[in-house]
Design a protein around this motif. Structure first.
Motif, PDB file in Angstrom:
ATOM      1  N   LEU A   1      15.626 -56.196 -21.809  1.00 50.23           N
ATOM      2  CA  LEU A   1      16.587 -56.580 -20.781  1.00 50.23           C
ATOM      3  C   LEU A   1      17.278 -55.329 -20.256  1.00 50.23           C
ATOM      4  CD1 LEU A   1      17.489 -59.735 -22.447  1.00 50.23           C
ATOM      5  CD2 LEU A   1      18.263 -59.544 -20.115  1.00 50.23           C
ATOM      6  N   PRO A   2      17.570 -55.297 -18.973  1.00 53.49           N
ATOM      7  CA  PRO A   2      18.280 -54.127 -18.425  1.00 53.49           C
ATOM      8  C   PRO A   2      19.688 -54.011 -19.019  1.00 53.49           C
ATOM      9  CG  PRO A   2      17.520 -55.596 -16.663  1.00 53.49           C
ATOM     10  CD  PRO A   2      17.201 -56.250 -17.954  1.00 53.49           C
ATOM     11  N   VAL A   3      20.177 -52.811 -19.074  1.00 55.73           N
ATOM     12  CA  VAL A   3      21.497 -52.542 -19.658  1.00 55.73           C
ATOM     13  C   VAL A   3      22.583 -53.306 -18.897  1.00 55.73           C
ATOM     14  CG1 VAL A   3      23.198 -50.727 -20.115  1.00 55.73           C
ATOM     15  CG2 VAL A   3      20.779 -50.294 -20.506  1.00 55.73           C
ATOM     16  N   GLU A   4      22.438 -53.417 -17.578  1.00 55.75           N
ATOM     17  CA  GLU A   4      23.437 -54.125 -16.779  1.00 55.75           C
ATOM     18  C   GLU A   4      23.509 -55.604 -17.177  1.00 55.75           C
ATOM     19  OE1 GLU A   4      20.919 -52.349 -15.372  1.00 55.75           O
ATOM     20  OE2 GLU A   4      22.030 -50.555 -14.806  1.00 55.75           O
ATOM     21  N   ALA A   5      22.359 -56.219 -17.395  1.00 53.63           N
ATOM     22  CA  ALA A   5      22.330 -57.634 -17.780  1.00 53.63           C
ATOM     23  C   ALA A   5      22.963 -57.833 -19.155  1.00 53.63           C
ATOM     24  CB  ALA A   5      20.901 -58.159 -17.776  1.00 53.63           C
ATOM     25  N   VAL A   6      22.684 -56.919 -20.066  1.00 49.69           N
ATOM     26  CA  VAL A   6      23.281 -57.005 -21.405  1.00 49.69           C
ATOM     27  C   VAL A   6      24.795 -56.820 -21.309  1.00 49.69           C
ATOM     28  CG1 VAL A   6      23.360 -55.943 -23.689  1.00 49.69           C
ATOM     29  CG2 VAL A   6      21.167 -56.298 -22.555  1.00 49.69           C
ATOM     30  N   GLY A   7      25.241 -55.922 -20.436  1.00 52.52           N
ATOM     31  CA  GLY A   7      26.671 -55.722 -20.239  1.00 52.52           C
ATOM     32  C   GLY A   7      27.354 -56.960 -19.691  1.00 52.52           C
ATOM     33  N   VAL A   8      26.706 -57.634 -18.730  1.00 51.31           N
ATOM     34  CA  VAL A   8      27.267 -58.859 -18.164  1.00 51.31           C
ATOM     35  C   VAL A   8      27.318 -59.946 -19.237  1.00 51.31           C
ATOM     36  CG1 VAL A   8      26.821 -60.728 -16.519  1.00 51.31           C
ATOM     37  CG2 VAL A   8      26.633 -58.347 -15.784  1.00 51.31           C
ATOM     38  N   LEU A   9      26.263 -60.071 -20.044  1.00 53.69           N
ATOM     39  CA  LEU A   9      26.263 -61.066 -21.126  1.00 53.69           C
ATOM     40  C   LEU A   9      27.361 -60.778 -22.143  1.00 53.69           C
ATOM     41  CD1 LEU A   9      22.450 -61.558 -21.780  1.00 53.69           C
ATOM     42  CD2 LEU A   9      24.044 -63.176 -20.758  1.00 53.69           C
ATOM     43  N   ALA A  10      27.563 -59.502 -22.459  1.00 53.82           N
ATOM     44  CA  ALA A  10      28.623 -59.135 -23.406  1.00 53.82           C
ATOM     45  C   ALA A  10      29.995 -59.484 -22.842  1.00 53.82           C
ATOM     46  CB  ALA A  10      28.547 -57.648 -23.730  1.00 53.82           C
ATOM     47  N   LEU A  11      30.196 -59.233 -21.545  1.00 55.52           N
ATOM     48  CA  LEU A  11      31.477 -59.563 -20.916  1.00 55.52           C
ATOM     49  C   LEU A  11      31.705 -61.074 -20.909  1.00 55.52           C
ATOM     50  CD1 LEU A  11      33.990 -58.609 -19.376  1.00 55.52           C
ATOM     51  CD2 LEU A  11      32.660 -58.850 -17.271  1.00 55.52           C
ATOM     52  N   LEU A  12      30.675 -61.846 -20.592  1.00 55.52           N
ATOM     53  CA  LEU A  12      30.808 -63.301 -20.605  1.00 55.52           C
ATOM     54  C   LEU A  12      31.105 -63.820 -22.010  1.00 55.52           C
ATOM     55  CD1 LEU A  12      27.969 -64.370 -18.148  1.00 55.52           C
ATOM     56  CD2 LEU A  12      30.440 -64.425 -17.756  1.00 55.52           C
ATOM     57  N   ALA A  13      30.464 -63.254 -23.011  1.00 61.05           N
ATOM     58  CA  ALA A  13      30.726 -63.667 -24.392  1.00 61.05           C
ATOM     59  C   ALA A  13      32.162 -63.338 -24.784  1.00 61.05           C
ATOM     60  CB  ALA A  13      29.743 -62.996 -25.336  1.00 61.05           C
TER      61      ALA A  13
END
Length: 113
Positions: free
Chosen positions: A86-98
């Motif tokens: 997964l791209p780093v940006e997508a992982v960052g967005v998922l982390a923020l949502l969590a």
């Protein structure tokens, strides 16, 4: 014939199959029962919230669980997502949502109430 409380005529009393007297005014619909149950549950939750309070031990326990459990677990999940590709940006967005979901859970916003 007026009732004992002075509100006017009393409701007629009938007999059920067992011969017990039933008052026609006490027949509850399913909506009435659901409303009553919701009110009782809401009052119990409010009472539990007031009695629990925000003691320092509760806050310290939350901080301990955050650092000892949630932080390592989230690091494992996020690093696994990066390993999958997964791209780093997508992982960052998922982390923020969590993170935002955990904050909402902690403050007991409506989805978690």
């Amino acid at each position: 014939m007026p009732s004992d409380d002075g509100r006017g005529p009393a409701e007629p009393t009938t007999r059920d199959a067992d011969g017990d007297a039933t008052d026609a005014a006490t027949d509850l619909t399913e909506a009435d029962v659901e409303r009553i149950v919701r009110r009782v549950v809401r009052e119990e939750l409010d009472r539990a919230d007031r009695s629990r309070g925000s003691s320092p031990w509760t806050v310290l326990a939350g901080v301990f669980v955050g650092f000892a459990v949630i932080l390592p677990l989230s690091a494992l999940v996020l690093s696994s997502l990066l390993d999958v590709g997964l791209p780093v940006e997508a992982v960052g967005v998922l982390a923020l949502l969590a993170f935002l979901a955990l904050v909402a859970y902690g403050w007991r916003f409506p989805p978690f109430r």
